[in-house]
Design an enzyme around this catalytic site. Structure first.
Site, PDB file in Angstrom:
ATOM      1  N   ILE A 196       0.967  -1.175   0.031  1.00 44.54           N
ATOM      2  CA  ILE A 196      -0.366  -0.141   0.015  1.00 44.54           C
ATOM      3  C   ILE A 196       0.821   1.042   0.121  1.00 44.54           C
ATOM      4  O   ILE A 196       2.209   0.930   0.437  1.00 44.54           O
ATOM      5  CB  ILE A 196      -0.694   0.197   1.216  1.00 44.54           C
ATOM      6  CG1 ILE A 196      -0.267  -0.509   2.876  1.00 44.54           C
ATOM      7  CG2 ILE A 196      -1.647  -1.337   1.023  1.00 44.54           C
ATOM      8  CD1 ILE A 196      -0.685   0.071   3.436  1.00 44.54           C
ATOM      9  N   ASP A 197       0.508   2.607  -0.779  1.00 45.17           N
ATOM     10  CA  ASP A 197       1.128   3.461  -0.728  1.00 45.17           C
ATOM     11  C   ASP A 197       1.967   4.457   1.243  1.00 45.17           C
ATOM     12  O   ASP A 197       1.061   3.797   1.980  1.00 45.17           O
ATOM     13  CB  ASP A 197       0.165   4.606  -1.276  1.00 45.17           C
ATOM     14  CG  ASP A 197      -0.226   4.342  -2.932  1.00 45.17           C
ATOM     15  OD1 ASP A 197       0.852   3.777  -3.681  1.00 45.17           O
ATOM     16  OD2 ASP A 197      -0.888   5.104  -3.143  1.00 45.17           O
ATOM     17  N   GLU A 198       2.060   4.689   0.490  1.00 39.13           N
ATOM     18  CA  GLU A 198       3.105   5.548   2.126  1.00 39.13           C
ATOM     19  C   GLU A 198       2.650   6.056   2.625  1.00 39.13           C
ATOM     20  O   GLU A 198       2.438   6.234   3.936  1.00 39.13           O
ATOM     21  CB  GLU A 198       4.397   6.311   1.054  1.00 39.13           C
ATOM     22  CG  GLU A 198       5.646   6.808   2.525  1.00 39.13           C
ATOM     23  CD  GLU A 198       6.528   8.228   2.271  1.00 39.13           C
ATOM     24  OE1 GLU A 198       6.988   8.342   2.839  1.00 39.13           O
ATOM     25  OE2 GLU A 198       6.606   7.562   0.705  1.00 39.13           O
ATOM     26  N   THR A 213      -0.680   5.524   2.750  1.00 38.06           N
ATOM     27  CA  THR A 213      -1.903   5.000   3.378  1.00 38.06           C
ATOM     28  C   THR A 213      -1.759   4.095   4.711  1.00 38.06           C
ATOM     29  O   THR A 213      -0.493   3.822   4.393  1.00 38.06           O
ATOM     30  CB  THR A 213      -2.548   3.879   2.140  1.00 38.06           C
ATOM     31  OG1 THR A 213      -2.535   4.612   1.152  1.00 38.06           O
ATOM     32  CG2 THR A 213      -4.049   2.962   2.378  1.00 38.06           C
TER      33      THR A 213
END
Length: 293
Positions: free
Chosen positions: A130-132, A134
């Site tokens: 998952i994104d940084e 998120t």
């Protein structure tokens, strides 16, 4: 590490090699097991061409060690069994080192510390990213069989991953499906967009309104595909960008990061066939916005 699997009825009559292929184990790993004679059937050394039957016990004796430098920071474990570790990732850290900075405090480094502290000599294997910015649930696998199968199931969207998102504006429909292909933005390297280009990939996001607030909405999102920035791109496209998401039209007036949280994971343990359904509620920064604090 000794990986044990009790043969399920569905695999009866297969060879061990065929079972490994059913688990989507790569050719290189299968060859490693064959050459180094790493498999036993009911405690007896056998070849990969040996046929198996229900309730047989397969054992794979795999030598492993930590493959990331342990961080000095801890993780929050939300669920754990002998094969799977579900961790709550805080916003603001990467899943793994990016190869650019000398950052040794990514999520895999924190999991390495957890393994070290618990005397587990294991490779750190994440099943998805998952994104940084998120937050929320991330799946780690403790053995090669679980990892191979869950990688496949995530790619095929058999594993259910539900997100919570805070978006600008009042979403009019209670639920819907956002079916728009996504491609790279030609002008900004780290940005994606809804596109009719031949290079664009199909993308489908199902959403449901959880709560309408003043000038914003808390929604649930289920991904039918796994494109980069998919939720962010789709919601921005329908004029409801995520709070804090300045890349896609949001602003940071109420929260200082992209307001996206990996909320629920539902899967079946590939070795025990136990169904796992885990929830991690939204963190304090998102909760504060929802409750008007």
């Amino acid at each position: 590490m000794l990986v044990k699997l009790e043969v399920n009825k569905r695999f009866e009559g297969l060879t061990i090699k065929e079972l490994l292929k059913e688990y989507h184990v790569g050719k290189g790993k299968i060859e490693e097991i064959r050459v180094n004679k790493l498999v036993q059937l009911n405690s007896n050394q056998v070849s990969l061409e040996t046929k198996i039957k229900e309730n047989d016990i397969l054992s794979f004796n795999m030598e492993e060690k930590l493959n990331f430098k342990p961080s000095n920071k801890s993780i929050e474990v939300v669920y754990e069994d002998e094969q799977i570790l579900l961790v709550n990732k805080p916003s603001g850290i990467l899943i793994h080192p990016d190869g650019i900075s000398s950052n040794d405090d990514t999520l895999v480094n924190r999991v390495a510390k957890y393994y070290l502290d618990n005397h587990l000599s294991l490779e750190v294997r994440y099943a998805h990213r998952i994104d940084e910015e998120t937050s929320g649930l991330v799946i780690f696998c403790k053995d090669f069989l679980t990892h191979s199968m869950l990688n496949y199931q995530i790619e095929e969207h058999i594993v259910i991953r539900e997100y919570r998102a805070l978006v600008h504006g009042s979403v009019s429909k209670n639920n819907g499906a956002l079916d728009f292909p996504i491609g790279r933005d030609r002008h900004i390297s780290n940005k994606f967009r809804v596109s009719d280009s031949q290079k664009a990939k199909n993308a489908l996001t199902n959403y449901q309104v959880i709560k309408r607030l003043k000038n914003k909405t808390l929604i649930s999102c289920l991904l039918e595909t796994g494109r980069t920035h998919q939720i962010r791109v789709h919601l921005s496209h329908i004029n409801h960008p995520l709070l804090g998401d300045t890349l896609y039209g949001g602003n940071k007036k109420e929260i200082n990061r992209v307001a996206l949280h990996s909320y629920r994971v539902e899967l079946v343990n590939p070795l025990t066939f136990k169904r796992i359904n885990v929830i991690k509620e939204i963190p304090l920064d998102m909760e504060g916005v929802v409750n008007g604090k």
